[in-house]
Motif scaffolding. Structure first.
Motif, short mmCIF file in Angstrom:
data_model
loop_
_atom_site.label_atom_id
_atom_site.label_comp_id
_atom_site.label_asym_id
_atom_site.label_seq_id
_atom_site.Cartn_x
_atom_site.Cartn_y
_atom_site.Cartn_z
N THR A 1 -6.17 -2.34 -3.03
CA THR A 1 -5.05 -3.14 -2.52
C THR A 1 -4.96 -4.46 -3.25
O THR A 1 -3.87 -4.93 -3.60
CB THR A 1 -5.23 -3.39 -1.01
OG1 THR A 1 -5.37 -2.13 -0.34
CG2 THR A 1 -4.05 -4.14 -0.44
N LEU A 2 -6.12 -5.08 -3.50
CA LEU A 2 -6.14 -6.34 -4.25
C LEU A 2 -5.52 -6.14 -5.64
O LEU A 2 -4.76 -6.99 -6.12
CB LEU A 2 -7.59 -6.82 -4.38
CG LEU A 2 -7.79 -8.19 -5.01
CD1 LEU A 2 -7.22 -9.28 -4.13
CD2 LEU A 2 -9.28 -8.44 -5.26
N GLN A 3 -5.85 -5.04 -6.26
CA GLN A 3 -5.31 -4.73 -7.58
C GLN A 3 -3.79 -4.55 -7.51
O GLN A 3 -3.04 -5.11 -8.32
CB GLN A 3 -5.97 -3.46 -8.11
CG GLN A 3 -5.47 -3.00 -9.46
CD GLN A 3 -6.15 -1.72 -9.92
OE1 GLN A 3 -6.96 -1.15 -9.19
NE2 GLN A 3 -5.85 -1.28 -11.11
N VAL A 4 -3.34 -3.77 -6.54
CA VAL A 4 -1.91 -3.48 -6.42
C VAL A 4 -1.12 -4.74 -6.07
O VAL A 4 -0.04 -4.98 -6.62
CB VAL A 4 -1.69 -2.39 -5.35
CG1 VAL A 4 -0.22 -2.26 -5.00
CG2 VAL A 4 -2.23 -1.06 -5.84
N VAL A 5 -1.66 -5.56 -5.17
CA VAL A 5 -0.96 -6.76 -4.71
C VAL A 5 -0.71 -7.73 -5.86
O VAL A 5 0.31 -8.42 -5.88
CB VAL A 5 -1.74 -7.45 -3.58
CG1 VAL A 5 -1.25 -8.86 -3.35
CG2 VAL A 5 -1.62 -6.64 -2.31
N PHE A 6 -1.61 -7.80 -6.83
CA PHE A 6 -1.39 -8.70 -7.97
C PHE A 6 -0.61 -8.02 -9.09
O PHE A 6 0.41 -8.55 -9.55
CB PHE A 6 -2.73 -9.19 -8.53
CG PHE A 6 -2.57 -9.97 -9.81
CD1 PHE A 6 -2.08 -11.26 -9.79
CD2 PHE A 6 -2.87 -9.39 -11.03
CE1 PHE A 6 -1.91 -11.98 -10.97
CE2 PHE A 6 -2.71 -10.09 -12.23
CZ PHE A 6 -2.22 -11.40 -12.19
N LYS A 7 -1.06 -6.87 -9.51
CA LYS A 7 -0.50 -6.24 -10.70
C LYS A 7 0.94 -5.75 -10.50
O LYS A 7 1.83 -6.04 -11.31
CB LYS A 7 -1.39 -5.07 -11.13
CG LYS A 7 -0.85 -4.30 -12.33
CD LYS A 7 -1.69 -3.07 -12.61
CE LYS A 7 -1.06 -2.24 -13.72
NZ LYS A 7 -1.78 -0.98 -13.95
N GLU A 8 1.16 -4.99 -9.45
CA GLU A 8 2.46 -4.33 -9.28
C GLU A 8 3.61 -5.30 -9.05
O GLU A 8 4.67 -5.16 -9.66
CB GLU A 8 2.38 -3.28 -8.16
CG GLU A 8 1.26 -2.25 -8.32
CD GLU A 8 1.28 -1.55 -9.67
OE1 GLU A 8 2.31 -1.52 -10.34
OE2 GLU A 8 0.22 -1.01 -10.06
N PRO A 9 3.47 -6.31 -8.17
CA PRO A 9 4.57 -7.28 -8.04
C PRO A 9 4.86 -8.01 -9.35
O PRO A 9 6.02 -8.28 -9.67
CB PRO A 9 4.06 -8.25 -6.96
CG PRO A 9 3.09 -7.45 -6.16
CD PRO A 9 2.43 -6.55 -7.16
N VAL B 1 6.83 0.05 -7.31
CA VAL B 1 7.28 0.22 -5.92
C VAL B 1 6.50 1.34 -5.25
O VAL B 1 6.05 1.22 -4.10
CB VAL B 1 8.80 0.51 -5.88
CG1 VAL B 1 9.22 0.89 -4.45
CG2 VAL B 1 9.59 -0.69 -6.35
N LYS B 2 6.33 2.44 -5.98
CA LYS B 2 5.57 3.58 -5.45
C LYS B 2 4.11 3.18 -5.19
O LYS B 2 3.52 3.54 -4.17
CB LYS B 2 5.62 4.74 -6.45
CG LYS B 2 4.82 5.96 -6.03
CD LYS B 2 4.97 7.07 -7.06
CE LYS B 2 4.13 8.28 -6.69
NZ LYS B 2 2.68 8.00 -6.76
N ALA B 3 3.52 2.43 -6.14
CA ALA B 3 2.13 2.00 -5.97
C ALA B 3 1.98 1.10 -4.75
O ALA B 3 1.00 1.20 -4.00
CB ALA B 3 1.65 1.27 -7.22
N LEU B 4 2.95 0.22 -4.53
CA LEU B 4 2.91 -0.66 -3.36
C LEU B 4 3.03 0.12 -2.06
O LEU B 4 2.31 -0.15 -1.09
CB LEU B 4 4.04 -1.69 -3.45
CG LEU B 4 3.83 -2.83 -4.46
CD1 LEU B 4 5.12 -3.61 -4.66
CD2 LEU B 4 2.73 -3.77 -3.98
N THR B 5 3.91 1.10 -2.03
CA THR B 5 4.08 1.90 -0.81
C THR B 5 2.85 2.76 -0.55
O THR B 5 2.42 2.91 0.60
CB THR B 5 5.33 2.79 -0.90
OG1 THR B 5 5.24 3.60 -2.08
CG2 THR B 5 6.59 1.96 -0.95
#
Length: 605
Positions: A163-171, A321-325
């Motif tokens: 989640t930490l990875q997704v919260v920074f990288k994907e946005p 968007v998919k990674a965040l969901t």
């Protein structure tokens, strides 16, 4: 979120991994986005016969593609199309290599963080378990504890770091893509981005029950682990009573329930991605219709090359968007597992040292119990127990089963504290001393001979890891264990198997006695150490115990009363109270409970 941030604290020092991860991720995103901005100018200048005159002008300060088109048009005018094509291909190759290099580095730093978090979390949980009082384990399922340390911790560390990875990288990646989209067409971008909040709202409804289901799933898995442990430990009993079909059926029922929960969770989680992708396709169709109409009718400054880049870039927008969901749906399982882990971690030991607790470094005179009472919940076990255990003496505890002898024995090494009354050693109240220093003065040999799945040498040297072979052999000889150890395949380096199952009951008990001999404590606690042995083994073990008790203070619970007739003091306990005290001769003369027990045992023998 409070649970999440608390779990994240186990990643400290997080900056050691986060800073290089952020730098590597930033470069990976920049180069990855740069690839798409190259596509439009490449198509427009190399494959359209007459390049539009608009290439010489930049419509706005954020028109990145216009700027690249200018550079490439200038290169074509200077070097020709063929040389420019070579140059662009080199730039693409270098960009791809750099993008993937930095992506690999970012993943590597994140994996280091993930492993580091797991290490800290599992260490903290296990250390806390080891610090808990003995009574805690009487009330908890072992399988539940194992599940929390093994499975739940794994789920937590993966979910938290992922989640930490997704919260920074994907946005961040999303912002870069949006920047490219806006530079091409603001109108199209404002409409197309509506898919993100709509998708988020729908997915939040889909995954609403995931946390509750995840908690049930973790608890079901813990039951299976506990049942597996019980089945393996009691395999002989299961076989002896032909209970294999019953045990299989019981396990299968729990396994089916666990599988059912996982299917329900998976269906909800897997629904999130198709929903977001379907919404994305609807938006892409609209973009194709709207943008294509603009090009065909000549509205605006949208060119075919820019339009192709727009569609290609928007298709990539759906990846973050998919990674965040997916992360949003997966975090519920991690939080549910995290709450179970934190619940175990927050369990405080009932026995803790006082801030000013003293260290007991020797035993000089006596242990004194004064009006000691103890209960498990509402059930009274001991009631106003008072007697002394003088240094160098042997005190035997006898009485009918269930009278409280083993509970009283557990109070001496302070596995529990009495509910009322005091226990003193050399005049010091137990509560004034450190638990570790009290136990350092005592050695224990229980009815259940527990050995670790290690060598005989390491089991004997358990309490004294720096012991030499000579010291271990000397202890084994005192315990009448040396001869049979020498006859094993590898002598003292032979493995004893799980819980010592490669040794007989008498052999295991003598290894346990050797372990106590090597520790050389001034006080010995012997809890029915010969009750489960055959006659020959009992004699060997009893001789070893006699050697062990020489010149030591001993507190003995004996199954066979004939083995404690030499005791200096015999305390007879019945229904939690002391009914008689004295030596063998004195108690026999009283013709009380002790004499009746002796007569009953003599009759049965």
């Amino acid at each position: 979120m409070k649970t999440y941030f608390r779990l994240l604290s186990f990643a400290k020092p997080i900056e050691k991994f986060a800073i290089p991860y952020i730098i590597a991720t930033l470069f990976a995103i920049v180069f990855n986005t740069f690839l798409f901005t190259l596509l439009g100018p490449l198509l427009e200048t190399l494959f359209i016969k007459d390049a539009p005159t608009t290439l010489s002008k930049v419509s706005s300060s954020i028109d990145f593609m216009g700027r690249f088109s200018q550079y490439i048009q200038h290169a074509i005018d200077t070097y020709g199309k063929t040389e420019t094509l070579k140059l662009v291909c080199i730039v693409i190759v270098v960009t791809v290599v750099l993008a993937n290099l930095f992506r690999y580095l970012s993943q590597r730093f994140m994996e280091d963080l993930r492993v580091h978090t797991l290490l800290n979390l599992r260490r903290k949980v296990f250390n806390n378990i080891m610090n808990l009082h003995v009574g805690f384990f009487n009330n908890e399922r072992k399988g539940d504890i194992i599940s929390k340390v093994a499975s739940d911790v794994q789920v937590v560390q993966f979910t938290v770091t992922n989640t930490l990875q997704v919260v920074f990288k994907e946005p961040l990646q999303l912002l870069f893509y949006v920047g490219v989209l806006i530079s091409i067409s603001v109108k199209l971008t404002l409409f197309s981005l509506l898919v993100i909040p709509v998708s988020g709202f729908i997915i939040s409804k889909i995954v609403k029950r995931l946390k509750h289901q995840a908690k049930e799933s973790h608890e079901s898995f813990a039951k299976m682990i506990g049942f597996l442990d019980e089945s393996l430990s009691g395999i002989k009993i299961i076989k002896a009573f032909n209970a294999t079909p019953k045990i299989k059926e019981k396990f299968d029922q729990e396994n089916k329930f666990y599988s059912y929960l996982n299917r329900k969770m998976a269906r909800r989680q897997q629904l999130a991605s198709p929903v977001s992708q379907t919404l994305g396709v609807f938006v892409v169709v609209f973009i194709v219709l709207y943008g294509g109409t603009m090009i065909l009718t000549g509205q605006g400054d949208l060119t075919p090359a820019k339009f192709l880049v727009y569609i290609a870039t928007f298709s990539q927008v759906m990846q973050p968007v998919k990674a965040l969901t997916d992360s949003f749906s997966g975090i519920h399982s991690g939080i549910a597992a995290g709450e179970r882990v934190l619940e175990l971690m927050d369990t405080k030991p009932l026995l803790v040292n006082e801030p000013d607790a003293k260290i007991l470094d020797h035993f000089n005179s006596a242990i004194s119990l004064q009006n000691v009472s103890f209960s498990y919940g509402e059930k009274q076990i001991l009631n106003s127990i008072t007697f002394d255990i003088e240094k160098g003496k042997t005190v035997a505890l006898v009485g009918p089963s269930g009278g409280g002898k083993s509970t009283l024995m557990d109070l001496l090494p302070r596995f529990h504290d009495p509910k009322s009354g005091t226990i003193k050693i050399d005049g010091y109240d137990y509560r004034e001393l450190t638990v570790e220093s009290i136990r350092a003065q005592m050695g224990t040999v229980n009815q259940e001979s527990f050995l670790f799945n290690d060598t005989i040498f390491n089991n004997i040297a358990f309490a004294k890891p720096d012991a030499t072979m000579e010291q271990v052999m000397a202890a084994a000889k005192i315990a009448n264990a040396h001869d049979f150890i020498e006859q094993t395949e590898n002598g003292y380096q032979s493995f004893v198997g799980d819980r010592g199952n490669r040794l007989s009951g008498g052999q295991k008990q003598r290894v346990c006695i050797a372990r106590a001999v090597l520790a050389n404590p001034p006080i010995m606690l012997l809890d029915e150490a010969t009750s489960a042995l055959d006659t020959e083994s009992e004699k060997l073990v009893q001789d070893a115990l006699n050697n062990l008790m020489k010149n030591r203070t001993s507190i003995v619970i004996a199954h066979r009363l004939s083995t404690i007739q030499h005791a200096d003091k015999i305390v007879v306990i019945d229904k939690g109270s002391i009914v008689e005290t004295g030596n063998h001769s004195e108690l026999m003369a009283k013709s009380g409970l002790y004499k009746r027990l002796i007569d009953m045992q003599a009759f049965t023998d």
